[in-house]
Design a protein around this motif. Structure first.
Motif, PDB file in Angstrom:
ATOM      1  N   UNK A  53      -7.780  -4.908  12.553  1.00 51.67           N
ATOM      2  CA  UNK A  53      -6.881  -3.775  12.753  1.00 51.67           C
ATOM      3  C   UNK A  53      -7.078  -2.821  11.586  1.00 51.67           C
ATOM      4  N   UNK A  54      -7.691  -1.688  11.874  1.00 47.84           N
ATOM      5  CA  UNK A  54      -7.857  -0.654  10.866  1.00 47.84           C
ATOM      6  C   UNK A  54      -6.661   0.272  10.949  1.00 47.84           C
ATOM      7  N   UNK A  55      -5.947   0.381   9.849  1.00 48.10           N
ATOM      8  CA  UNK A  55      -4.724   1.195   9.805  1.00 48.10           C
ATOM      9  C   UNK A  55      -4.927   2.323   8.812  1.00 48.10           C
TER      10      UNK A  55
ATOM     11  N   UNK B 130       0.854  -1.181   0.000  1.00 46.48           N
ATOM     12  CA  UNK B 130       0.000   0.000   0.000  1.00 46.48           C
ATOM     13  C   UNK B 130       0.897   1.240   0.000  1.00 46.48           C
ATOM     14  N   UNK B 131       0.401   2.308  -0.584  1.00 46.74           N
ATOM     15  CA  UNK B 131       1.172   3.544  -0.628  1.00 46.74           C
ATOM     16  C   UNK B 131       1.085   4.293   0.696  1.00 46.74           C
ATOM     17  N   UNK B 132       2.121   5.028   0.993  1.00 42.80           N
ATOM     18  CA  UNK B 132       2.107   5.858   2.196  1.00 42.80           C
ATOM     19  C   UNK B 132       0.921   6.811   2.152  1.00 42.80           C
ATOM     20  N   UNK B 133       0.292   6.976   3.313  1.00 43.58           N
ATOM     21  CA  UNK B 133      -0.907   7.795   3.406  1.00 43.58           C
ATOM     22  C   UNK B 133      -2.195   7.022   3.201  1.00 43.58           C
ATOM     23  N   UNK B 134      -2.073   5.799   2.753  1.00 43.46           N
ATOM     24  CA  UNK B 134      -3.249   4.973   2.490  1.00 43.46           C
ATOM     25  C   UNK B 134      -3.735   4.262   3.733  1.00 43.46           C
ATOM     26  N   UNK B 135      -4.763   3.453   3.538  1.00 42.15           N
ATOM     27  CA  UNK B 135      -5.389   2.709   4.636  1.00 42.15           C
ATOM     28  C   UNK B 135      -5.419   1.218   4.298  1.00 42.15           C
ATOM     29  N   UNK B 136      -5.517   0.434   5.347  1.00 38.62           N
ATOM     30  CA  UNK B 136      -5.559  -1.013   5.198  1.00 38.62           C
ATOM     31  C   UNK B 136      -6.274  -1.597   6.408  1.00 38.62           C
ATOM     32  N   UNK B 137      -7.022  -2.651   6.179  1.00 42.07           N
ATOM     33  CA  UNK B 137      -7.703  -3.332   7.280  1.00 42.07           C
ATOM     34  C   UNK B 137      -7.244  -4.772   7.328  1.00 42.07           C
ATOM     35  N   UNK B 138      -6.667  -5.167   8.445  1.00 39.59           N
ATOM     36  CA  UNK B 138      -6.282  -6.544   8.663  1.00 39.59           C
ATOM     37  C   UNK B 138      -7.382  -7.269   9.431  1.00 39.59           C
ATOM     38  N   UNK B 139      -7.520  -8.551   9.131  1.00 35.26           N
ATOM     39  CA  UNK B 139      -8.493  -9.388   9.831  1.00 35.26           C
ATOM     40  C   UNK B 139      -7.796 -10.588  10.432  1.00 35.26           C
ATOM     41  N   UNK B 140      -8.377 -11.087  11.496  1.00 26.70           N
ATOM     42  CA  UNK B 140      -7.855 -12.286  12.159  1.00 26.70           C
ATOM     43  C   UNK B 140      -9.052 -13.131  12.575  1.00 26.70           C
ATOM     44  N   UNK B 141      -9.071 -14.358  12.110  1.00 26.83           N
ATOM     45  CA  UNK B 141     -10.159 -15.272  12.438  1.00 26.83           C
ATOM     46  C   UNK B 141      -9.650 -16.324  13.408  1.00 26.83           C
ATOM     47  N   UNK B 142     -10.399 -16.538  14.483  1.00 25.19           N
ATOM     48  CA  UNK B 142     -10.038 -17.526  15.491  1.00 25.19           C
ATOM     49  C   UNK B 142     -10.892 -18.773  15.327  1.00 25.19           C
TER      50      UNK B 142
END
Length: 120
Positions: free
Chosen positions: A81-83, A12-24
């Motif tokens: 995790x919303x980044x 992802x480019x700097x300044x952008x957003x990303x959402x990580x997910x984790x499933x248990x």
């Protein structure tokens, strides 16, 4: 036993957003604290942010405050995790963890990690 699987990491480019997910899976983790850690190249793994089982207890390292948000959906056994406003220094492998033994940086269960690369 709890098995954790992360997803969502990418370039992802700097300044952008990303959402990580984790499933248990394996057993419900609704009674456990959860957290996101990261390990950058050549550095030790560090806790990024953590969340208590009821959502009342939280922790975030200074470098991500105001940019990253941890959340959980106990009904789905998922952690997110919303980044936002990503920086090149956020480049790392991100790990999901559950069941804190020492708050906020000692946990029992770990995922395999998902790689986030932030290009400047």
């Amino acid at each position: 036993q709890v098995q954790l699987v992360e997803s969502g990491g990418r370039l992802v480019q700097a300044g952008g957003s990303l959402r990580l997910s984790c499933v248990a899976s394996g057993q419900s983790f609704s009674d456990y604290s959860v957290a996101w850690f990261r390990q950058a190249p050549g550095k030790e793994r560090e806790v990024v942010t953590a969340l208590g089982p009821k959502g009342m207890l939280t922790y975030s390292t200074d470098s991500v405050k105001g940019r990253f948000t941890i959340s959980r959906d106990n009904a789905k056994n998922e952690v997110y995790l919303q980044m936002n406003t990503l920086k090149s220094e956020d480049t790392a492998v991100y790990y999901c963890a559950a069941h804190s033994t020492t708050w906020p940086d000692k946990f029992t269960y770990w995922g395999q990690g998902t790689r986030v690369t932030v290009s400047s």
